[in-house]
Design a protein around this motif. Structure first.
Motif, PDB file in Angstrom:
ATOM      1  N   ILE A 103       1.209  -1.331   0.446  1.00  0.00           N
ATOM      2  CA  ILE A 103       0.293   0.224   0.302  1.00  0.00           C
ATOM      3  C   ILE A 103       1.434   1.121   0.039  1.00  0.00           C
ATOM      4  CG2 ILE A 103      -1.979   1.274   1.219  1.00  0.00           C
ATOM      5  CD1 ILE A 103      -2.579  -1.280   2.629  1.00  0.00           C
ATOM      6  N   ILE A 149      -1.582  -1.162  -4.294  1.00  0.00           N
ATOM      7  CA  ILE A 149      -2.927  -0.418  -4.241  1.00  0.00           C
ATOM      8  C   ILE A 149      -1.876   0.696  -3.792  1.00  0.00           C
ATOM      9  CG2 ILE A 149      -4.456   0.447  -2.434  1.00  0.00           C
ATOM     10  CD1 ILE A 149      -4.655  -2.934  -1.929  1.00  0.00           C
ATOM     11  N   MET A 181      -4.170   5.800   3.650  1.00  0.00           N
ATOM     12  CA  MET A 181      -4.332   4.377   2.737  1.00  0.00           C
ATOM     13  C   MET A 181      -5.070   3.930   4.006  1.00  0.00           C
ATOM     14  SD  MET A 181      -4.407   5.382  -0.146  1.00  0.00           S
ATOM     15  CE  MET A 181      -3.672   4.078  -1.079  1.00  0.00           C
ATOM     16  N   CYS A 187      -9.864   1.601   0.501  1.00  0.00           N
ATOM     17  CA  CYS A 187      -9.063   0.579   0.693  1.00  0.00           C
ATOM     18  C   CYS A 187      -8.915   0.010   0.700  1.00  0.00           C
ATOM     19  CB  CYS A 187      -7.319   1.653   0.991  1.00  0.00           C
ATOM     20  SG  CYS A 187      -6.120   0.864   0.772  1.00  0.00           S
TER      21      CYS A 187
END
Length: 216
Positions: A103, A149, A181, A187
């Motif tokens: 992420i 992501i 995030m 997310c």
């Protein structure tokens, strides 16, 4: 049957200056949906030591926490994504991990790495020797379910496109702040989807003896 019995344990790895506390929302979200979620505090968390040292802490935690035959899934946020990759690609983690989700991780580095005079920060500078080495055999991650992501608005990973890798699957979510995030529902939904993706089944390697017998 409880769904958690069918799922791998999930280990969350935080980024620079963070602790495992940053995953409070994500841990609750995944736990409520049946996952067994773990996290640890990397020491030190300020970048004084190299990423390979922190990756060894991940390797030690995995070895001490999970049975040797238990596959796991890994989620790395920001610097944690690079640490998890080092664990997979250099410390044998590829044999234990079935899903890796990064992420907002600087896979190709970030210019903000120049803001801190520490070893880990220098390793995360744009196209640093450390990252160039790690990206030389990126195809290793094709053996597992890899997902990146990231947000195009990231002010910590600059340019934000550094989170892109030419393998696996990728999701971009419109989140305005880097640290948000791991809390943002958009997310978290993508994380859940990635964890639910069926594990890759790779064809068994063909042994030379089998080829010889077939040709004979």
């Amino acid at each position: 049957m409880n769904n958690s019995t069918l799922r791998n344990p999930v280990l969350l790895i935080h980024g620079i200056f963070d602790t495992k506390a940053i995953f409070k929302t994500m841990t609750a979200y995944l736990t409520q949906r049946g996952w067994n979620v773990h996290s640890l505090n990397l020491i030190p968390n300020d970048g004084r030591l190299g990423l390979e040292v922190l990756a060894k802490q991940v390797a030690d935690y995995v070895a001490q926490t999970f049975p040797s035959q238990q596959p796991i899934d890994l989620i790395g946020f920001s610097m944690g994504g690079i640490i998890t990759r080092y664990y997979l690609q250099r410390l044998g983690g590829i044999e234990r991990v079935q899903r890796l989700i990064t992420i907002s991780s600087p896979h190709h580095g970030t210019v903000t790495g120049y803001l801190y005079p520490t070893l880990a920060a220098s390793q995360m500078r744009s196209n640093s020797p450390f990252l160039q080495n790690l990206n030389q055999d990126i195809e290793v991650l094709d053996r597992i379910n890899f997902t990146s992501i990231w947000t195009p608005y990231d002010g910590m990973i600059v340019p934000a496109q550094s989170s892109h890798l030419p393998i696996g699957q990728e999701f971009t979510v419109n989140v305005l702040v880097h640290a948000w995030m791991v809390n943002d529902l958009k997310c978290l939904v993508r994380v859940e989807e990635a964890l639910n993706t069926p594990v890759k089944t790779l064809p068994s390697p063909v042994s030379p003896a089998m080829i010889s017998n077939h040709n004979g």
